[in-house]
Design a protein around this motif. Sequence first.
Motif, PDB file in Angstrom:
ATOM      1  N   MET A  66      -2.357 -17.947   1.685  1.00 18.01           N
ATOM      2  CA  MET A  66      -1.062 -17.983   1.066  1.00 18.01           C
ATOM      3  C   MET A  66      -0.802 -16.955   0.043  1.00 18.01           C
ATOM      4  N   LEU A  67      -1.395 -16.330  -0.514  1.00 18.58           N
ATOM      5  CA  LEU A  67      -1.871 -15.595  -1.068  1.00 18.58           C
ATOM      6  C   LEU A  67      -1.798 -13.988  -1.884  1.00 18.58           C
ATOM      7  N   LEU A  68      -1.520 -13.939  -2.178  1.00 23.85           N
ATOM      8  CA  LEU A  68      -1.955 -11.999  -1.782  1.00 23.85           C
ATOM      9  C   LEU A  68      -2.414 -11.431  -3.264  1.00 23.85           C
ATOM     10  N   TRP A  69      -2.942 -10.439  -3.913  1.00 29.92           N
ATOM     11  CA  TRP A  69      -2.997 -10.362  -4.787  1.00 29.92           C
ATOM     12  C   TRP A  69      -3.445  -8.945  -5.183  1.00 29.92           C
ATOM     13  N   ALA A  70      -2.648  -8.342  -5.906  1.00 34.52           N
ATOM     14  CA  ALA A  70      -2.756  -6.410  -5.535  1.00 34.52           C
ATOM     15  C   ALA A  70      -2.719  -6.260  -6.930  1.00 34.52           C
ATOM     16  N   ARG A  71      -3.120  -4.283  -7.218  1.00 36.20           N
ATOM     17  CA  ARG A  71      -3.043  -4.654  -8.518  1.00 36.20           C
ATOM     18  C   ARG A  71      -2.538  -2.858  -8.480  1.00 36.20           C
TER      19      ARG A  71
ATOM     20  N   LEU B 175       0.756  -1.747   0.256  1.00 40.92           N
ATOM     21  CA  LEU B 175       0.112  -0.219   0.493  1.00 40.92           C
ATOM     22  C   LEU B 175       0.652   0.984   0.096  1.00 40.92           C
ATOM     23  N   GLU B 176       2.485   1.286   0.672  1.00 40.03           N
ATOM     24  CA  GLU B 176       2.783   2.588   1.065  1.00 40.03           C
ATOM     25  C   GLU B 176       3.451   3.085  -0.758  1.00 40.03           C
ATOM     26  N   LEU B 177       3.663   1.733  -1.497  1.00 38.16           N
ATOM     27  CA  LEU B 177       4.214   1.815  -2.945  1.00 38.16           C
ATOM     28  C   LEU B 177       3.273   2.246  -3.889  1.00 38.16           C
ATOM     29  N   GLY B 178       2.006   2.497  -3.391  1.00 37.32           N
ATOM     30  CA  GLY B 178       1.096   2.438  -4.185  1.00 37.32           C
ATOM     31  C   GLY B 178      -0.280   1.610  -4.715  1.00 37.32           C
ATOM     32  N   PHE B 179       0.978   0.836  -4.323  1.00 34.27           N
ATOM     33  CA  PHE B 179      -0.401  -0.720  -4.950  1.00 34.27           C
ATOM     34  C   PHE B 179      -2.006  -0.823  -4.018  1.00 34.27           C
ATOM     35  N   GLU B 180      -2.715  -1.278  -5.021  1.00 32.21           N
ATOM     36  CA  GLU B 180      -3.826  -1.482  -4.509  1.00 32.21           C
ATOM     37  C   GLU B 180      -4.448  -2.676  -4.121  1.00 32.21           C
ATOM     38  N   LEU B 181      -4.618  -2.689  -2.897  1.00 31.17           N
ATOM     39  CA  LEU B 181      -5.418  -4.533  -2.731  1.00 31.17           C
ATOM     40  C   LEU B 181      -6.457  -3.987  -1.419  1.00 31.17           C
ATOM     41  N   LYS B 182      -7.066  -5.113  -0.850  1.00 29.05           N
ATOM     42  CA  LYS B 182      -7.643  -5.497   0.534  1.00 29.05           C
ATOM     43  C   LYS B 182      -7.058  -6.521   1.015  1.00 29.05           C
ATOM     44  N   GLN B 183      -6.401  -6.943   1.765  1.00 29.93           N
ATOM     45  CA  GLN B 183      -5.583  -7.617   2.810  1.00 29.93           C
ATOM     46  C   GLN B 183      -6.821  -8.456   2.738  1.00 29.93           C
ATOM     47  N   PRO B 184      -6.639 -10.333   2.202  1.00 34.18           N
ATOM     48  CA  PRO B 184      -7.560 -11.114   2.328  1.00 34.18           C
ATOM     49  C   PRO B 184      -7.618 -11.538   4.166  1.00 34.18           C
TER      50      PRO B 184
ATOM     51  N   PRO C  43      -6.404 -12.578 -19.124  1.00 30.35           N
ATOM     52  CA  PRO C  43      -6.354 -11.973 -19.654  1.00 30.35           C
ATOM     53  C   PRO C  43      -6.992 -10.415 -19.065  1.00 30.35           C
ATOM     54  N   LEU C  44      -8.060 -10.781 -17.670  1.00 35.19           N
ATOM     55  CA  LEU C  44      -8.123  -9.785 -17.263  1.00 35.19           C
ATOM     56  C   LEU C  44      -8.325  -9.513 -16.012  1.00 35.19           C
ATOM     57  N   THR C  45      -6.600  -9.916 -15.915  1.00 37.64           N
ATOM     58  CA  THR C  45      -5.800  -9.396 -14.138  1.00 37.64           C
ATOM     59  C   THR C  45      -5.064  -9.290 -14.210  1.00 37.64           C
ATOM     60  N   ASP C  46      -4.408  -8.256 -15.959  1.00 38.05           N
ATOM     61  CA  ASP C  46      -3.186  -7.961 -16.774  1.00 38.05           C
ATOM     62  C   ASP C  46      -2.348  -7.094 -15.561  1.00 38.05           C
ATOM     63  N   ASP C  47      -3.698  -6.210 -14.565  1.00 38.06           N
ATOM     64  CA  ASP C  47      -3.240  -5.025 -14.179  1.00 38.06           C
ATOM     65  C   ASP C  47      -2.711  -5.410 -12.318  1.00 38.06           C
ATOM     66  N   THR C  48      -2.463  -7.196 -12.630  1.00 35.99           N
ATOM     67  CA  THR C  48      -2.695  -7.479 -11.459  1.00 35.99           C
ATOM     68  C   THR C  48      -0.450  -8.245 -11.180  1.00 35.99           C
TER      69      THR C  48
END
Length: 125
Positions: free
Chosen positions: A59-64, A46-55, A97-102
């Motif tokens: 065991m995985l974390l997805w970030a925009r 989040l500090e680096l500018g990624f967008e995410l919701k903490q799950p 392909p729809l998650t190419d920004d993550t």
Amino acid sequence: KSYLDFGAFQPLQIACAFSLNRDDLNLDEVRATYQSRSSVLSAGLLELGFELKQPPGGMLLWARIPKAHRGRGSIAFSHHLLEEAHVATSPGAGFDPLTDDTLRFSLGESEARMRKAVQQMKRCL
């Protein structure tokens, strides 16, 4: 696609199931470990500018990808992080392909390694 792309070797799965059913396994401790790792990595991303919701778990974390780098696409950005920050991620485009920004991050490392990864990414972003 091979069988290995979709599941672990069956004897390994059986051994894991056996282990999870043991009375001496403290699942609350395991959950707390992954939640803590997720919190550390989420805060850094989040500090680096990624967008995410903490799950709530996992065991995985997805970030925009941060807006400034989103146009590169997940494969190029993932490659950039690997080459410049020595941080390995999975590009979203590899899943859909729809998650190419993550990017997908693994929580399989210690909190110290999560902090180090964030610091290394700061230097190249």
